[in-house]
Design a protein around this motif. Structure first.
Motif, PDB file in Angstrom:
ATOM      1  N   LEU A  17       0.821  -1.209   0.000  1.00 42.69           N
ATOM      2  CA  LEU A  17       0.000   0.000   0.000  1.00 42.69           C
ATOM      3  C   LEU A  17       0.856   1.259   0.000  1.00 42.69           C
ATOM      4  CD1 LEU A  17      -2.786  -1.299   2.384  1.00 42.69           C
ATOM      5  CD2 LEU A  17      -3.027  -0.714  -0.036  1.00 42.69           C
ATOM      6  N   GLY A  18       1.873   1.235  -0.871  1.00 41.22           N
ATOM      7  CA  GLY A  18       2.599   2.461  -1.159  1.00 41.22           C
ATOM      8  C   GLY A  18       1.847   3.266  -2.205  1.00 41.22           C
ATOM      9  N   ASP A  39      -0.946  -4.817   3.680  1.00 42.70           N
ATOM     10  CA  ASP A  39       0.457  -4.395   3.699  1.00 42.70           C
ATOM     11  C   ASP A  39       1.072  -4.938   4.974  1.00 42.70           C
ATOM     12  OD1 ASP A  39       2.202  -1.902   2.230  1.00 42.70           O
ATOM     13  OD2 ASP A  39       2.833  -2.468   4.254  1.00 42.70           O
ATOM     14  N   ASP A  40       2.331  -5.322   4.916  1.00 43.96           N
ATOM     15  CA  ASP A  40       3.000  -5.844   6.103  1.00 43.96           C
ATOM     16  C   ASP A  40       3.180  -4.779   7.177  1.00 43.96           C
ATOM     17  OD1 ASP A  40       3.172  -8.365   4.964  1.00 43.96           O
ATOM     18  OD2 ASP A  40       5.174  -8.003   4.133  1.00 43.96           O
ATOM     19  N   GLY A  41       3.140  -3.513   6.794  1.00 43.24           N
ATOM     20  CA  GLY A  41       3.348  -2.422   7.737  1.00 43.24           C
ATOM     21  C   GLY A  41       2.040  -1.885   8.303  1.00 43.24           C
ATOM     22  N   ALA A  42       1.981  -1.749   9.623  1.00 43.01           N
ATOM     23  CA  ALA A  42       0.758  -1.262  10.271  1.00 43.01           C
ATOM     24  C   ALA A  42       0.444   0.176   9.861  1.00 43.01           C
ATOM     25  CB  ALA A  42       0.904  -1.365  11.783  1.00 43.01           C
ATOM     26  N   ALA A  43       1.473   1.010   9.712  1.00 42.64           N
ATOM     27  CA  ALA A  43       1.243   2.410   9.350  1.00 42.64           C
ATOM     28  C   ALA A  43       0.612   2.527   7.962  1.00 42.64           C
ATOM     29  CB  ALA A  43       2.556   3.192   9.398  1.00 42.64           C
ATOM     30  N   ALA A  44       1.094   1.697   7.017  1.00 46.51           N
ATOM     31  CA  ALA A  44       0.516   1.723   5.658  1.00 46.51           C
ATOM     32  C   ALA A  44      -0.931   1.247   5.683  1.00 46.51           C
ATOM     33  CB  ALA A  44       1.353   0.843   4.727  1.00 46.51           C
ATOM     34  N   ARG A  45      -1.224   0.229   6.485  1.00 44.52           N
ATOM     35  CA  ARG A  45      -2.610  -0.245   6.585  1.00 44.52           C
ATOM     36  C   ARG A  45      -3.511   0.829   7.178  1.00 44.52           C
ATOM     37  NH1 ARG A  45       0.020  -4.950   8.705  1.00 44.52           N
ATOM     38  NH2 ARG A  45      -0.846  -4.574  10.802  1.00 44.52           N
ATOM     39  N   VAL A  54     -10.762  -1.121   1.920  1.00 45.17           N
ATOM     40  CA  VAL A  54     -11.108  -2.274   2.749  1.00 45.17           C
ATOM     41  C   VAL A  54      -9.863  -3.139   2.952  1.00 45.17           C
ATOM     42  CG1 VAL A  54     -12.515  -4.359   2.934  1.00 45.17           C
ATOM     43  CG2 VAL A  54     -13.488  -2.264   1.955  1.00 45.17           C
ATOM     44  N   LEU A  55      -9.550  -3.425   4.215  1.00 39.71           N
ATOM     45  CA  LEU A  55      -8.396  -4.264   4.520  1.00 39.71           C
ATOM     46  C   LEU A  55      -8.820  -5.722   4.666  1.00 39.71           C
ATOM     47  CD1 LEU A  55      -6.491  -2.093   7.162  1.00 39.71           C
ATOM     48  CD2 LEU A  55      -6.107  -2.210   4.703  1.00 39.71           C
ATOM     49  N   ARG A  56      -7.937  -6.618   4.238  1.00 40.51           N
ATOM     50  CA  ARG A  56      -8.117  -8.048   4.456  1.00 40.51           C
ATOM     51  C   ARG A  56      -6.741  -8.651   4.694  1.00 40.51           C
ATOM     52  NH1 ARG A  56     -10.940 -12.119   0.149  1.00 40.51           N
ATOM     53  NH2 ARG A  56     -12.751 -10.797   0.672  1.00 40.51           N
TER      54      ARG A  56
END
Length: 465
Positions: A17-18, A39-45, A54-56
């Motif tokens: 999610l860049g 995304d592996d990064g919490a900040a990007a999510r 929508v996140l999954r």
């Protein structure tokens, strides 16, 4: 925004999610798909969720049960050195893997182009070096010539952050090997291959895999015109594969330093002059020697590549020459920022390694050289052949003394900081010389980026003019 086509009412997963991941997620929604992203990064999510995406968790079991396609951001490996676990899960579930470039080529164009008098076209530029300058140069000249144009891809903005094409518009895309290797659709009208030198070899499993990623743009893309740099064996091989015979006009061969013979179409630069040949005769020539935005043989190669692409979309030599003359150069890449009393000031802060600095040192005849920083492995020996161009070096960085000791045969002054180096270089520079920032080192000992280092150089120069 250009909506993604072909996934109406279906679920598409986005990994990463860049910049490109965010834009493709929004474009999928605009095209009627349901985008789910991770995304592996919490900040990007968190940022994506704030934009309504929508996140999954694509790492959990069963995450791909209803997914039509997985779209992977360029920095995420799908094969070498090891595929990302989410890619492995998608492949195990039989879900196709694509990227934003593949979706762009399947979404750009269509029935709405029937209303245009001149159908929009796509120029795609790849290669190891010079991609950004060549792409920006093509875009600049199109705009100067009054042709509508947009610039995207690996430079500036993501492909889905562009606007719907206008009548006669040219979309200029810079594409890295990370982007060309995975795209399921690659259909440019004009494809450009600048050159090939070793890079990203761990990502591609070696030099052969790296070349194969670049080659896909031509072999699978089937462009109407292919502009190929032939100064390396891979380029000559690629041009030979695409040409039906020696008189083939689909292929435009490019060289910096060598005259290209034969009955086909070629563009080459020698001793500062660009020449275009077709059918065994010269049809145009441009003097590149005094074009401030394109100094040196490496930029003359970029000029040849851009010239070939622009001729392929119908621009004339005079329009291209005018555009060359007004091109300011890219920031921090041999960028001409000022001139006073016959002394030019050039910002090449992007030269963070020895190879890049060597090209800059070769481009100017008498240099007041500002160099130094966080040195990379390998030493500075490769720069020694170019020290004849250097009147004096002004060394910056926390390890300036150690850096200066390696400048064998080159007069050097330890300055430490940019303000001192600029002040000393300006005080000693004479008419006809160039004050050049080309560090041959990373910036992180004193700056947080090479851009910030270049901006500091420009500010120090302009404060003293």
């Amino acid at each position: 925004m250009i909506p993604v086509r072909g996934f109406e009412g279906r679920t598409v997963a986005v990994l990463g999610l860049g910049r490109s991941g965010l834009s493709v997620a929004h474009a999928l929604e605009a095209g009627g798909a349901q985008a789910v992203a991770w995304d592996d990064g919490a900040a990007a999510r968190e940022r994506a969720e704030g934009e309504g995406i929508v996140l999954r968790d694509l790492t959990r079991a069963g995450a791909f049960e209803d997914v039509a396609t997985l779209v992977v951001s360029p920095g995420i490996p799908h094969l070498y050195p090891a595929p990302h676990p989410v890619v492995v899960a998608a492949q195990a579930a039989g879900v196709p893997v694509d990227n934003d470039i593949g979706l762009f080529f399947r979404s750009f164009g269509g029935a709405d182009f029937d209303r245009f008098d001149t159908v929009p076209r796509v120029i795609a530029v790849t290669g190891s070096n010079g991609k950004s300058t060549t792409s920006a140069l093509i875009h600049h000249i199109l705009q100067e010539a009054g042709r509508p144009a947009q610039l995207a891809g690996n430079i500036g903005r993501g492909v889905f952050d562009t606007q719907a094409a206008r009548d006669g518009e040219v979309m200029v895309l810079e594409l890295s090997s990370y982007q060309t290797e995975l795209a399921r659709a690659l259909t440019p009208d004009v494809a450009v291959f600048t050159n090939l030198t070793p890079d990203h070899l761990d990502r591609h499993g070696g030099m052969g895999g790296y070349f194969a990623a670049k080659r896909r743009l031509f072999a699978e893309g089937g462009p109407d015109r292919a502009v190929i740099g032939v100064d390396e064996p891979e380029g000559r091989y690629l041009a030979g594969q695409l040409a039906e015979d020696g008189a083939e006009m689909r292929v435009i061969r490019i060289s910096s330093g060598s005259k290209l013979d034969g009955p086909g179409w070629s563009v080459f630069a020698r001793k500062g002059f660009l020449s275009e040949w077709r059918g065994g005769r010269q049809v145009a020539s441009i003097d590149l020697r005094d074009i401030k935005g394109l100094p040196g043989a490496h930029n003359h190669q970029n000029a040849c590549s851009a010239y070939g692409a622009l001729r392929a979309v119908g621009l004339g030599p005079q329009a291209i020459e005018r555009g060359f003359g007004s091109f300011p150069g890219l920031p921090h890449r041999s960028q001409h920022i000022a001139e006073r009393d016959g002394v030019a000031f050039v910002n090449d802060s992007k030269a963070t390694n020895v190879d890049s600095a060597a090209k800059a040192l070769a481009a100017f005849s008498r240099i007041r050289w500002i160099c130094g920083g966080l040195q990379k492995e390998g030493g500075l020996e490769a720069l020694i052949p170019f020290f004849g161009h250097v009147a004096k070096a002004y060394v910056i960085g926390r390890e300036a003394e150690a850096f200066a000791r390696q400048l064998t045969g080159c007069e050097a002054e330890i300055c430490g900081t940019m303000d001192v180096a600029v002040e000393r270089a300006m005080a000693e520079a004479q008419a006809g010389e160039t004050v050049l920032l080309s560090p041959a080192a990373a910036s992180f000992d004193q700056y947080d980026s090479f851009e910030r280092r270049g901006e500091d150089f420009a500010a120090e120069v302009k404060a003293r003019l």
